[in-house]
Write a protein that holds these residues in place. Sequence first.
Motif, PDB file in Angstrom:
ATOM      1  N   LEU A  15       0.932  -1.201  -0.131  1.00 38.90           N
ATOM      2  CA  LEU A  15      -0.023  -0.258   0.152  1.00 38.90           C
ATOM      3  C   LEU A  15       0.916   1.337   0.007  1.00 38.90           C
ATOM      4  N   LEU A  16       1.915   1.399   0.603  1.00 38.63           N
ATOM      5  CA  LEU A  16       2.924   2.527   0.830  1.00 38.63           C
ATOM      6  C   LEU A  16       3.491   2.549  -0.563  1.00 38.63           C
ATOM      7  N   ASP A  17       4.107   1.737  -1.183  1.00 40.44           N
ATOM      8  CA  ASP A  17       4.834   1.606  -2.258  1.00 40.44           C
ATOM      9  C   ASP A  17       3.661   2.274  -3.442  1.00 40.44           C
ATOM     10  N   ALA A  18       2.698   1.537  -3.360  1.00 41.45           N
ATOM     11  CA  ALA A  18       1.633   1.865  -4.351  1.00 41.45           C
ATOM     12  C   ALA A  18       1.079   3.386  -4.340  1.00 41.45           C
ATOM     13  N   ALA A  19       0.843   3.830  -2.967  1.00 39.08           N
ATOM     14  CA  ALA A  19       0.572   5.266  -2.665  1.00 39.08           C
ATOM     15  C   ALA A  19       1.538   6.124  -3.113  1.00 39.08           C
ATOM     16  N   LEU A  20       2.807   5.995  -3.133  1.00 38.52           N
ATOM     17  CA  LEU A  20       3.738   6.736  -3.531  1.00 38.52           C
ATOM     18  C   LEU A  20       3.914   6.889  -4.943  1.00 38.52           C
ATOM     19  N   ARG A  21       3.765   5.918  -5.671  1.00 34.01           N
ATOM     20  CA  ARG A  21       3.764   5.807  -7.172  1.00 34.01           C
ATOM     21  C   ARG A  21       2.441   6.712  -7.822  1.00 34.01           C
ATOM     22  N   SER A  43      -7.116  -4.862  -1.103  1.00 30.15           N
ATOM     23  CA  SER A  43      -8.612  -4.541  -1.314  1.00 30.15           C
ATOM     24  C   SER A  43      -8.636  -3.034  -0.399  1.00 30.15           C
ATOM     25  N   PRO A  44      -9.642  -2.354  -0.481  1.00 31.60           N
ATOM     26  CA  PRO A  44     -10.062  -1.165   0.021  1.00 31.60           C
ATOM     27  C   PRO A  44     -10.073  -1.626   1.676  1.00 31.60           C
ATOM     28  N   GLY A  45     -10.772  -2.718   1.769  1.00 29.37           N
ATOM     29  CA  GLY A  45     -10.895  -3.165   3.287  1.00 29.37           C
ATOM     30  C   GLY A  45      -9.626  -3.274   3.864  1.00 29.37           C
ATOM     31  N   SER A  46      -8.675  -3.711   3.372  1.00 26.25           N
ATOM     32  CA  SER A  46      -7.329  -3.859   3.872  1.00 26.25           C
ATOM     33  C   SER A  46      -6.507  -2.559   4.235  1.00 26.25           C
ATOM     34  N   HIS A  50      -5.517  -1.358   7.708  1.00 25.25           N
ATOM     35  CA  HIS A  50      -3.988  -0.870   8.480  1.00 25.25           C
ATOM     36  C   HIS A  50      -4.013   0.463   8.619  1.00 25.25           C
ATOM     37  N   PHE A  51      -4.612   1.531   7.895  1.00 22.97           N
ATOM     38  CA  PHE A  51      -4.485   2.752   8.205  1.00 22.97           C
ATOM     39  C   PHE A  51      -5.551   3.657   8.574  1.00 22.97           C
ATOM     40  N   GLY A  52      -6.907   3.092   8.551  1.00 25.34           N
ATOM     41  CA  GLY A  52      -7.976   4.023   9.109  1.00 25.34           C
ATOM     42  C   GLY A  52      -8.668   4.679   8.038  1.00 25.34           C
ATOM     43  N   SER A  53      -7.565   5.238   7.198  1.00 25.22           N
ATOM     44  CA  SER A  53      -8.460   6.194   6.383  1.00 25.22           C
ATOM     45  C   SER A  53      -7.287   6.752   5.302  1.00 25.22           C
ATOM     46  N   MET A  54      -7.486   7.410   4.164  1.00 21.69           N
ATOM     47  CA  MET A  54      -6.473   7.885   3.245  1.00 21.69           C
ATOM     48  C   MET A  54      -5.546   8.884   3.825  1.00 21.69           C
ATOM     49  N   ASP A  55      -6.208   9.704   4.767  1.00 25.24           N
ATOM     50  CA  ASP A  55      -5.517  10.681   5.618  1.00 25.24           C
ATOM     51  C   ASP A  55      -4.222   9.734   6.328  1.00 25.24           C
ATOM     52  N   GLY A  56      -4.753   8.652   7.087  1.00 23.61           N
ATOM     53  CA  GLY A  56      -3.873   7.909   7.883  1.00 23.61           C
ATOM     54  C   GLY A  56      -2.783   7.315   7.069  1.00 23.61           C
ATOM     55  N   LEU A  61       2.907   7.320   5.040  1.00 22.83           N
ATOM     56  CA  LEU A  61       3.728   7.686   3.996  1.00 22.83           C
ATOM     57  C   LEU A  61       4.869   8.755   4.210  1.00 22.83           C
ATOM     58  N   LEU A  62       4.234   9.757   4.672  1.00 21.78           N
ATOM     59  CA  LEU A  62       5.105  11.090   5.032  1.00 21.78           C
ATOM     60  C   LEU A  62       6.111  10.443   6.041  1.00 21.78           C
ATOM     61  N   MET A  63       5.936  10.053   7.047  1.00 19.18           N
ATOM     62  CA  MET A  63       6.430   9.581   8.163  1.00 19.18           C
ATOM     63  C   MET A  63       7.628   8.303   7.730  1.00 19.18           C
ATOM     64  N   ARG A  64       7.156   7.686   6.776  1.00 17.49           N
ATOM     65  CA  ARG A  64       8.227   6.480   6.255  1.00 17.49           C
ATOM     66  C   ARG A  64       9.454   7.481   5.521  1.00 17.49           C
TER      67      ARG A  64
END
Length: 199
Positions: A15-21, A43-46, A50-56, A61-64
């Motif tokens: 999810l983090l790798d995909a979000a950065l792409r 899946s959206p459920g996953s 793991h993150f609670g929301s897109m903001d999460g 991602l920022l913290m990483r």
Amino acid sequence: MSPKQHRGEVTVEQLLDAALRVYGESGEQGLTVSAVTAASGVSPGSLYHHFGSMDGLLTALLMRWLERLLDRMVTALEHSDSARDGVRALVEAYLAFIRDHRAAGLLLHSSRADELGMREARRIRDAQEARLSPLSAWVSGHVESGEVARLPVALLESLVLGPVIGVSRRWLTLGDVDLDAAAAVLPDRIWRSIAADPR
């Protein structure tokens, strides 16, 4: 680690790798649940689990990437013999990191990152204490040795990082700055602003 925990960690990484792409290709406006799940195959459920929301997800991602940048900066300082060498190493490491990780650089220098930094400054500093402590200790040590001017650490941080962040933002957004030229010029200019004896 149990198989379930391992699967969870793999999912988080995907999810983090995909979000950065997605962020690198489409900016924050393109960073949607559907775009990230399509890019990651998760899946959206996953994502919500793991993150609670897109903001999460965006905060994680920022913290990483903040952690990775700080690690690069600390490593640069650890291999420096003097305060002046440390300034040069820090500038070169920061600019190289931005060049090597353009999408992450865009994220780290975004208005969202600024907003998060303003809103959660104390929490971010606490979370990054292990990485920030060596930077502060390095500055304080060189102040005590008489190499660096006796100024508040926060002001010294601003004098060192302010120009580097400014150049990075300009390169990321306008592209009218040569990072190699900046890496050659900035260290000496920055050094003069913080040296106890600016000769």
